[in-house]
Design an enzyme around this catalytic site. Structure first.
Site, PDB file in Angstrom:
ATOM      1  N   GLY A  46      24.367  -2.195  -0.505  1.00 52.80           N
ATOM      2  CA  GLY A  46      24.572  -2.585   0.887  1.00 52.80           C
ATOM      3  C   GLY A  46      23.883  -3.910   1.155  1.00 52.80           C
ATOM      4  O   GLY A  46      22.889  -4.241   0.496  1.00 52.80           O
ATOM      5  N   GLN A  51      20.149 -10.532   6.179  1.00 54.99           N
ATOM      6  CA  GLN A  51      19.578 -10.708   4.829  1.00 54.99           C
ATOM      7  C   GLN A  51      20.085 -11.970   4.143  1.00 54.99           C
ATOM      8  O   GLN A  51      19.528 -12.371   3.124  1.00 54.99           O
ATOM      9  CB  GLN A  51      19.901  -9.496   3.945  1.00 54.99           C
ATOM     10  CG  GLN A  51      19.252  -8.214   4.409  1.00 54.99           C
ATOM     11  CD  GLN A  51      19.566  -7.090   3.447  1.00 54.99           C
ATOM     12  OE1 GLN A  51      20.579  -6.417   3.584  1.00 54.99           O
ATOM     13  NE2 GLN A  51      18.710  -6.889   2.464  1.00 54.99           N
ATOM     14  N   CYS A  93      15.764  -2.279  -1.307  1.00 49.98           N
ATOM     15  CA  CYS A  93      16.352  -3.246  -0.376  1.00 49.98           C
ATOM     16  C   CYS A  93      16.364  -4.601  -1.071  1.00 49.98           C
ATOM     17  O   CYS A  93      15.354  -4.991  -1.671  1.00 49.98           O
ATOM     18  CB  CYS A  93      15.513  -3.304   0.892  1.00 49.98           C
ATOM     19  SG  CYS A  93      16.099  -4.530   2.090  1.00 49.98           S
ATOM     20  N   LEU A  94      17.480  -5.314  -0.994  1.00 46.80           N
ATOM     21  CA  LEU A  94      17.565  -6.616  -1.674  1.00 46.80           C
ATOM     22  C   LEU A  94      16.577  -7.626  -1.093  1.00 46.80           C
ATOM     23  O   LEU A  94      16.256  -8.615  -1.743  1.00 46.80           O
ATOM     24  CB  LEU A  94      18.995  -7.165  -1.609  1.00 46.80           C
ATOM     25  CG  LEU A  94      20.042  -6.344  -2.389  1.00 46.80           C
ATOM     26  CD1 LEU A  94      21.429  -6.948  -2.235  1.00 46.80           C
ATOM     27  CD2 LEU A  94      19.665  -6.238  -3.864  1.00 46.80           C
ATOM     28  N   HIS A 135      20.286   2.415   6.862  1.00 47.14           N
ATOM     29  CA  HIS A 135      19.431   1.308   6.416  1.00 47.14           C
ATOM     30  C   HIS A 135      19.997  -0.037   6.894  1.00 47.14           C
ATOM     31  O   HIS A 135      19.262  -0.881   7.429  1.00 47.14           O
ATOM     32  CB  HIS A 135      19.341   1.352   4.884  1.00 47.14           C
ATOM     33  CG  HIS A 135      18.559   0.250   4.238  1.00 47.14           C
ATOM     34  ND1 HIS A 135      17.447   0.487   3.467  1.00 47.14           N
ATOM     35  CD2 HIS A 135      18.734  -1.092   4.228  1.00 47.14           C
ATOM     36  CE1 HIS A 135      16.970  -0.672   3.024  1.00 47.14           C
ATOM     37  NE2 HIS A 135      17.742  -1.650   3.460  1.00 47.14           N
ATOM     38  N   GLU A 136      21.311  -0.223   6.720  1.00 48.78           N
ATOM     39  CA  GLU A 136      21.920  -1.522   7.062  1.00 48.78           C
ATOM     40  C   GLU A 136      22.044  -1.712   8.577  1.00 48.78           C
ATOM     41  O   GLU A 136      21.891  -2.834   9.073  1.00 48.78           O
ATOM     42  CB  GLU A 136      23.293  -1.661   6.394  1.00 48.78           C
ATOM     43  CG  GLU A 136      23.296  -1.549   4.874  1.00 48.78           C
ATOM     44  CD  GLU A 136      22.331  -2.483   4.163  1.00 48.78           C
ATOM     45  OE1 GLU A 136      22.002  -3.545   4.715  1.00 48.78           O
ATOM     46  OE2 GLU A 136      21.890  -2.134   3.048  1.00 48.78           O
ATOM     47  N   HIS A 139      18.908  -3.029   9.768  1.00 51.95           N
ATOM     48  CA  HIS A 139      18.769  -4.487   9.579  1.00 51.95           C
ATOM     49  C   HIS A 139      19.339  -5.253  10.778  1.00 51.95           C
ATOM     50  O   HIS A 139      18.803  -6.295  11.162  1.00 51.95           O
ATOM     51  CB  HIS A 139      19.516  -4.940   8.319  1.00 51.95           C
ATOM     52  CG  HIS A 139      18.710  -4.842   7.050  1.00 51.95           C
ATOM     53  ND1 HIS A 139      17.476  -5.441   6.901  1.00 51.95           N
ATOM     54  CD2 HIS A 139      18.982  -4.247   5.866  1.00 51.95           C
ATOM     55  CE1 HIS A 139      17.024  -5.198   5.664  1.00 51.95           C
ATOM     56  NE2 HIS A 139      17.905  -4.469   5.026  1.00 51.95           N
TER      57      HIS A 139
HETATM   58 ZN   LIG Z   1      17.817  -3.673   3.159  1.00 57.72          ZN
END
Ligand SMILES: [Zn+2]
Length: 171
Positions: A46, A51, A93-94, A135-136, A139
């Site tokens: 994701g 991000q 998480c990236l 999670h996304e 963000h």
């Molecule tokens: Zn993340």
């Protein structure tokens, strides 16, 4: 398609509430394509627009991890309208390279969103996809997974980030 630069914690944009998407145009389609590319190159399931330094409420996901049979979704202006159950599992998480920690999330979620042409849709997700959607969507609200950890885990995670920053492994 191009792979975009990924913002690493504690970049300000990761901690800010993103702006709603109002233009469903070619720029949006290009951003979504580039976000899929960026996510696949980075090995994530994701990726949300903040991000990649875009203050926009949208994210892409593909939790299938299967090139033959992908489950690609681009959710624009996502809104969680129902959740139930609970799951505890490891999350990454990236924007937090190399950091994995157990996080408690709901097991199922229903999310309302707009597609690339602005139509409203709903999907029901569970397990990993529910974890990803929650999670996304966080963000988009400037919430990172650190905020969802227990205080002890958060403290441990912050110490690890500090160590990585000192050795230059985290920029
Ligand atoms: Zn993340």
């Amino acid at each position: 398609m191009e792979s975009l630069k990924i913002a690493h914690y504690p970049e300000k944009i990761l901690l800010a509430v993103a702006k709603p998407v109002t233009e469903f145009d070619a720029d949006l389609r290009r951003l979504v394509e580039n976000m899929f590319e960026t996510m696949y190159v980075a090995g994530g399931v994701g990726l949300a627009a903040p991000q990649v330094f875009e203050s926009k409420r949208l994210f892409v996901m593909d939790c299938a991890r299967n090139e033959e049979d992908p489950r690609k979704f681009a959710l624009i202006n996502p809104e969680i309208i129902h959740v139930e159950g609970e799951q505890l599992g490891e999350e990454g998480c990236l924007s937090f390279p190399g950091l994995f920690q157990n996080v408690k999330r709901q097991l199922r979620a229903v999310v309302r969103y707009q597609n690339l042409i602005g139509d409203f849709q709903e999907i029901e997700v569970e397990n990993l996809e529910a974890r990803c959607v929650l999670h996304e969507t966080d963000h988009c609200d400037g919430i990172v997974f650190l905020d969802r950890m227990t205080p002890l885990k958060r403290q441990m995670a912050k110490q690890k980030i500090k160590r990585l920053q000192k050795t230059g492994e985290w920029d």
